[in-house]
Enzyme design. Structure first.
Site, mmCIF file in Angstrom:
data_model
loop_
_atom_site.group_PDB
_atom_site.id
_atom_site.type_symbol
_atom_site.label_atom_id
_atom_site.label_comp_id
_atom_site.label_asym_id
_atom_site.label_seq_id
_atom_site.Cartn_x
_atom_site.Cartn_y
_atom_site.Cartn_z
ATOM 1 N N GLU A 1 -26.021 -33.352 1.115
ATOM 2 C CA GLU A 1 -26.851 -34.511 1.496
ATOM 3 C C GLU A 1 -28.293 -34.185 1.105
ATOM 4 O O GLU A 1 -28.787 -33.100 1.402
ATOM 5 C CB GLU A 1 -26.702 -34.775 2.999
ATOM 6 C CG GLU A 1 -27.787 -35.623 3.645
ATOM 7 C CD GLU A 1 -27.906 -37.035 3.091
ATOM 8 O OE1 GLU A 1 -26.903 -37.761 3.072
ATOM 9 O OE2 GLU A 1 -29.029 -37.410 2.669
ATOM 10 N N GLY B 1 -27.012 -34.182 -4.795
ATOM 11 C CA GLY B 1 -25.589 -34.073 -5.141
ATOM 12 C C GLY B 1 -25.350 -33.971 -6.638
ATOM 13 O O GLY B 1 -24.382 -33.339 -7.074
ATOM 14 N N ASP C 1 -27.726 -47.110 -2.602
ATOM 15 C CA ASP C 1 -27.635 -47.894 -3.842
ATOM 16 C C ASP C 1 -28.245 -47.125 -5.028
ATOM 17 O O ASP C 1 -28.993 -46.169 -4.829
ATOM 18 C CB ASP C 1 -28.391 -49.223 -3.671
ATOM 19 C CG ASP C 1 -27.720 -50.099 -2.622
ATOM 20 O OD1 ASP C 1 -26.530 -49.883 -2.347
ATOM 21 O OD2 ASP C 1 -28.409 -50.991 -2.082
ATOM 22 N N ASP D 1 -20.623 -40.827 -0.873
ATOM 23 C CA ASP D 1 -21.063 -41.823 0.119
ATOM 24 C C ASP D 1 -22.569 -41.957 -0.027
ATOM 25 O O ASP D 1 -23.338 -41.369 0.725
ATOM 26 C CB ASP D 1 -20.668 -41.341 1.520
ATOM 27 C CG ASP D 1 -21.150 -42.301 2.599
ATOM 28 O OD1 ASP D 1 -21.550 -43.425 2.266
ATOM 29 O OD2 ASP D 1 -21.135 -41.906 3.776
HETATM 30 N N1 SAM Z 1 -22.512 -46.448 3.713
HETATM 31 C C1 SAM Z 1 -23.784 -46.483 3.201
HETATM 32 C C2 SAM Z 1 -24.082 -47.619 2.283
HETATM 33 O O1 SAM Z 1 -23.539 -47.722 1.218
HETATM 34 O O2 SAM Z 1 -24.894 -48.442 2.686
HETATM 35 C C3 SAM Z 1 -24.232 -45.160 2.702
HETATM 36 C C4 SAM Z 1 -24.538 -44.348 3.913
HETATM 37 S S1 SAM Z 1 -25.072 -42.723 3.762
HETATM 38 C C5 SAM Z 1 -26.359 -42.831 5.000
HETATM 39 C C6 SAM Z 1 -25.966 -42.575 2.218
HETATM 40 C C7 SAM Z 1 -26.594 -41.196 2.090
HETATM 41 O O3 SAM Z 1 -26.677 -40.803 0.724
HETATM 42 C C8 SAM Z 1 -28.002 -41.095 2.647
HETATM 43 O O4 SAM Z 1 -28.020 -40.244 3.756
HETATM 44 C C9 SAM Z 1 -28.828 -40.544 1.485
HETATM 45 O O5 SAM Z 1 -29.857 -39.670 1.876
HETATM 46 C C10 SAM Z 1 -27.753 -39.876 0.646
HETATM 47 N N2 SAM Z 1 -28.113 -39.659 -0.762
HETATM 48 C C11 SAM Z 1 -28.738 -40.521 -1.603
HETATM 49 N N3 SAM Z 1 -28.898 -39.952 -2.821
HETATM 50 C C12 SAM Z 1 -28.355 -38.712 -2.759
HETATM 51 C C13 SAM Z 1 -28.222 -37.658 -3.694
HETATM 52 N N4 SAM Z 1 -28.693 -37.773 -4.945
HETATM 53 N N5 SAM Z 1 -27.604 -36.518 -3.296
HETATM 54 C C14 SAM Z 1 -27.133 -36.387 -2.020
HETATM 55 N N6 SAM Z 1 -27.245 -37.357 -1.087
HETATM 56 C C15 SAM Z 1 -27.845 -38.513 -1.441
#
Ligand code: SAM
Length: 279
Positions: free
Chosen positions: A103, A135, A155, A152
């Site tokens: 994350e 990630g 956008d 997960d």
């Molecule tokens: N279910 C949700 C949606 O589609 O609206 C997604 C929920 S989850 C909170 C999304 C997570 O992805 C966030 O905590 C964000 O910090 C993480 N995230 C975004 N880009 C990322 C990356 N490049 N590597 C790892 N985590 C990432």
């Protein structure tokens, strides 16, 4: 008091009772509200990520579709998913031995642990190992390691952007063990059809089998979102295992029937979601 989500030309208006948390991390703003209808909600950069009312729909499908398309998943990687809901679902599988998570934003995890215990309970499982980082970089350091990879993400704007590109899909393929399956958050066929089209083209170029599954989620604009599942080993649209009685008792959305049916697209979206490799 009402809050308005506004993104991609459409949003949702939600009646809230309390603004519980506002944080600004190096990656995004994080807001958590108590609402009248949908329980606690988390927004990142003003975009609804989840509500306690309907999060099970998304989390269960993101986790159980790829896990049930694999005959014996042991090593699982979750990219993103800072709230912990997908971890919670993966941990319901007794055959899984290790759950890695990468994350990017530690503040999302902290806020979830503070305000969203029904999702953050995913972190309580001793099989979970959390790494803080991007990630798209983490995946390059792992080869032939995972049976299932679940993306997960937010956008494809901001930190989530690199998770929607062909390089990332090729890196996920390298990180899979033979027989491995991936699943990624794949947006709405109504709201972002061009992104759905692009992602499926990438999935079909990189993997032999793939599909776009629709998930009903009332608090996402358009009321739905997609999961793109893919594998070189088998048709991911068909489960190869069924939940046993213990797992089944813990599920509210996923069934083998909905696994199969979610991959059937409405007529207008057939061309958008049709498998490149279906012919
Ligand atoms: N279910 C949700 C949606 O589609 O609206 C997604 C929920 S989850 C909170 C999304 C997570 O992805 C966030 O905590 C964000 O910090 C993480 N995230 C975004 N880009 C990322 C990356 N490049 N590597 C790892 N985590 C990432």
């Amino acid at each position: 008091m009402w809050i308005k989500e506004a993104a991609n030309g459409l949003g949702l208006t939600v009646e809230v009772t309390k603004h519980l948390c506002h944080r600004v991390s190096p990656f995004q703003t994080i807001d958590i509200y108590d609402t009248v209808k949908t329980g606690r909600m988390m927004l990142l950069d003003g975009v609804i990520q989840l509500s306690e009312w309907d999060e099970f729909c998304y989390q269960e499908m993101m986790a159980h579709v790829p896990l049930m398309a694999h005959p014996a998943p042991e090593n699982v990687l979750v990219i993103g998913g800072g709230d912990g809901g997908v971890l919670r679902e993966v941990a319901k599988h007794s055959c899984v031995r290790r759950i890695d998570q990468c994350e990017i934003d530690e503040a999302v995890i902290q806020c979830s642990k503070e305000f969203l215990p029904s999702m953050a309970c995913g972190y309580d499982d001793p099989r979970v190992h959390t790494f803080i980082g991007d990630g798209s970089e983490f995946i390059r350091e792992h080869e032939a390691e995972y049976d299932v990879i679940i993306v997960d993400s937010t956008d494809p704007a901001g930190p989530g952007e690199p998770l929607f590109g062909e390089d990332f899909y090729r890196a996920m393929k390298r990180a899979l063990r033979p027989g491995g399956v991936i699943a990624s958050q794949s947006e709405s066929i109504f709201l972002l059809p061009e992104i759905v089209r692009r992602l499926l083209k990438i999935a079909g170029t990189v993997f032999t089998h793939y599909g776009y599954g629709s998930i009903l989620v009332p608090t996402y604009p358009t009321g739905m979102i997609g999961v793109c599942a893919a594998s070189d080993a088998r048709d991911v649209r068909v489960p190869v295992r069924e939940p046993d009685a213990e797992l089944s008792a813990k599920l509210r959305y996923y069934t083998p029937e909905i696994h199969r049916s979610c991959f059937t697209a409405p007529k207008f979206a057939l061309a958008m979601t049709k498998g490149l490799n279906d012919e």
